[in-house]
Design an enzyme around this catalytic site. Structure first.
Site, PDB file in Angstrom:
ATOM      1  N   LYS A  95       8.043  -2.642 -10.193  1.00  0.00           N
ATOM      2  CA  LYS A  95       8.827  -3.950  -9.866  1.00  0.00           C
ATOM      3  C   LYS A  95       9.994  -3.702  -9.498  1.00  0.00           C
ATOM      4  O   LYS A  95      10.699  -2.651  -9.757  1.00  0.00           O
ATOM      5  CB  LYS A  95       9.674  -5.108 -11.093  1.00  0.00           C
ATOM      6  CG  LYS A  95      10.099  -5.814 -11.167  1.00  0.00           C
ATOM      7  CD  LYS A  95      10.245  -6.693 -13.149  1.00  0.00           C
ATOM      8  CE  LYS A  95      11.771  -7.662 -12.452  1.00  0.00           C
ATOM      9  NZ  LYS A  95      11.755  -8.672 -14.029  1.00  0.00           N
ATOM     10  N   SER A 146      10.948 -12.549 -14.864  1.00  0.00           N
ATOM     11  CA  SER A 146      11.222 -12.257 -13.888  1.00  0.00           C
ATOM     12  C   SER A 146      10.423 -11.521 -13.602  1.00  0.00           C
ATOM     13  O   SER A 146      10.109 -11.607 -12.357  1.00  0.00           O
ATOM     14  CB  SER A 146      13.044 -11.815 -13.846  1.00  0.00           C
ATOM     15  OG  SER A 146      12.916 -11.127 -14.136  1.00  0.00           O
ATOM     16  N   SER A 187      11.502 -11.035 -19.904  1.00  0.00           N
ATOM     17  CA  SER A 187      11.059 -10.229 -18.602  1.00  0.00           C
ATOM     18  C   SER A 187       9.805  -9.830 -18.591  1.00  0.00           C
ATOM     19  O   SER A 187       9.029  -9.874 -17.166  1.00  0.00           O
ATOM     20  CB  SER A 187      11.768 -10.368 -17.620  1.00  0.00           C
ATOM     21  OG  SER A 187      12.804 -11.793 -17.142  1.00  0.00           O
TER      22      SER A 187
HETATM   23  N1  GLN Z   1      14.732 -15.423 -18.562  1.00  0.00           N
HETATM   24  C1  GLN Z   1      15.788 -14.708 -18.945  1.00  0.00           C
HETATM   25  C2  GLN Z   1      16.857 -15.067 -17.405  1.00  0.00           C
HETATM   26  O1  GLN Z   1      16.364 -15.817 -16.902  1.00  0.00           O
HETATM   27  C3  GLN Z   1      15.561 -13.483 -19.015  1.00  0.00           C
HETATM   28  C4  GLN Z   1      15.275 -12.517 -17.789  1.00  0.00           C
HETATM   29  C5  GLN Z   1      14.729 -11.439 -17.888  1.00  0.00           C
HETATM   30  O2  GLN Z   1      14.544 -11.204 -18.787  1.00  0.00           O
HETATM   31  N2  GLN Z   1      15.064 -10.688 -16.842  1.00  0.00           N
HETATM   32  O3  GLN Z   1      17.621 -14.440 -17.789  1.00  0.00           O
END
Ligand code: GLN
Length: 491
Positions: A81, A156, A180
């Site tokens: 990532k 994400s 994420s």
């Molecule tokens: N969707 C969650 C957020 O927007 C989690 C994101 C993540 O785990 N990086 O913060």
């Protein structure tokens, strides 16, 4: 073996073929690079592809294999990532702020992967600074879900999940602050593990919310998840939150019989806000676990059901607002210096033009929650509620080995469907966020389909009990076939 079959291999299967010299790492790497070239115009899961580096690393890996100097990941091509630092390779965090950032060092997990001679195919797309649930917040472009190109892959880590699901890579490495890794794994029909907080070093992971962030594997099956966790876990003196723990060989827990295992099903996580199709699929999965010998009981987790999302959206933005203060247009990254008169103006313009809307929203929320007049009412209260959530889990784990829930309230949604409604988007993580708040491990594994779209089941275990997660996940995977289904997108 034909080229298309090569890209369908898991790590464990590729390992056998590499070791028997039936294929070379160069051959395997080329097959993936070809697949990326064929498909990434549609899937858009990569920000950077690194063919020269990959082929050079593959040649080296082939030499090591020839000398019988072999680790589990020697010659295995992976994606990482793009919020994890790779020395000499652009690391953008999907932000204009870091569009041209080339780190001078590797994250600890990258060093570990390179030490076992794994291959880097490139860097996976994400929501800017890992803030989002759909990969639509990427500064570059949204990634598409390989099961339906009109839908999001989740986020994400949407790039990593989509690339594993579409066979562009064997596996990828993601990060999980509130879901994420697990939520995109669920939406793309692959396996995603968020390890215990502190089990995998965060050194070199670009910080979003440091008390919640954790790196973990996204893979085609549970065995590969164990193999990758073996490679990336372990104490690191460069990360102050790293746990000094003798990690076991997680592959020893890939066992099939679940007798004696006690599983709790929180009824609060099967409420009206969860899609009825998703509930049905997960209930059917639970029946499979019963047949495998597990005992199943319904429980309630009402504290976290009520407070987890609110706690997360105080703590995560607060930490983000502090972590992102380093992007000032002076030290590194994007700078709007040329259009500004003085230092303060440079700072304002850089942040105004370098960050996207969701990142700015989080910085404002966090700065507000931490400001002196509101600190007690928001941040302190959130910390207190965090303790209650942790103890609710601890009480549950006195009686049960694991908790099972759906991973995501819905299957993959349409691109654009939730984009202009942040609260709807935040609700996508309602089932995954409590796990980060408590710092415990959880996995999402494929457990069925609704109208051709994958559904994931989440298995949650106590701190450092990844062994239990692998045991349950592996038994389920062996008893079903869900991991074997492939999206059929026409390019
Ligand atoms: N969707 C969650 C957020 O927007 C989690 C994101 C993540 O785990 N990086 O913060």
């Amino acid at each position: 073996m034909s080229k298309s079959n090569l890209t369908e291999l898991t790590i464990s299967k590729a390992r056998k073929l590499l070791d028997k010299r039936e294929i070379s790492s160069v051959e395997l790497t080329k097959a993936f690079l070809d697949k990326i070239a064929e498909t990434d115009n549609f899937v858009k899961s990569f920000i950077t592809v690194t063919p020269e580096l990959a082929l050079k690393q593959a040649e080296k890996a082939d030499l090591l294999i020839k000398e019988n100097n072999i680790h589990d990941l020697t010659g295995i091509p992976l994606q990482i990532k793009d919020n994890i630092c790779t020395s000499g390779v652009n690391t953008t965090c999907s932000s204009k702020m870091l569009e041209n950032f080339v780190p001078p060092y590797n994250a600890t997990i990258v060093d570990k992967l390179y030490d076992s001679a794994a291959i880097l195919l490139g860097k996976g797309n994400l929501d800017e600074f890992a803030m989002g649930s759909s990969t639509e917040n990427s500064y570059f472009y949204p990634t598409k879900n390989p099961w339906d190109l009109d839908r999001v892959p989740g986020g994400s880590s949407g790039g990593p999940a989509a690339s594993v699901s579409s066979d562009q890579v064997i596996s990828s490495i993601g990060s999980d602050t509130g879901g994420s890794i697990r939520q995109p794994a669920s939406l793309c029909g692959v396996v995603g593990l968020k390890p215990t907080y502190g089990l995998v070093s965060r050194y070199g992971l670009i910080a979003f919310a440091s008390s919640l962030d954790q790196i973990g594997p996204i893979t085609k099956d549970v065995t590969d998840s164990a193999l990758l966790l073996n490679a990336i876990s372990g104490y690191d003196s460069k990360d102050a939150t790293s746990i000094n723990f003798q990690t076991p060989d997680y592959c020893n827990y890939l066992k099939e019989d679940l007798s004696g295992i006690k599983i709790a099903i929180p009824e609060d996580y099967f409420g009206d806000d969860i899609d009825s199709g998703v509930k049905k699929v997960v209930y059917e999965a639970i029946e499979v676990l019963k047949k495998l010998g597990a005992s199943i009981e319904e429980i309630s987790l009402s504290v976290m059901q009520q407070f987890a999302l609110a706690v997360y959206y105080i703590i995560a933005p607060s930490e983000a607002s502090a972590n992102l203060s380093r992007y000032d247009g002076v030290k590194y990254g994007f700078s709007d210096r040329l259009n500004s008169g003085d230092l303060m103006e440079t700072l304002y313009k850089t942040r105004q033009n370098g960050f996207g809307p969701e990142v700015k929203r989080r910085i404002m929320l966090g700065t507000y929650a931490l400001s002196s007049g509101y600190y007690d009412a928001y941040y302190l209260k959130a910390q207190q509620a965090k303790k209650m959530i942790k103890s609710e889990y601890e009480d549950t784990f006195k009686k049960y080995d694991a908790i099972i829930t759906p991973t995501s309230p819905t299957v993959a949604f349409k691109i654009g469907e939730k984009f202009s409604n942040p609260v709807q988007m935040y609700l996508s993580d309602i089932l995954t966020i409590p796990v980060n708040i408590a710092g415990i491990p959880a996995i999402s594994i494929p457990s069925g389909f609704i109208n051709g779209l994958p559904v994931g089941m989440q298995i949650i275990a106590p701190r450092l009990r990844e062994d239990t997660i692998f045991h349950i996940a592996y038994s389920y995977e062996k008893a079903t076939n869900w991991s074997k289904f492939k999206p059929n997108f026409n390019t």
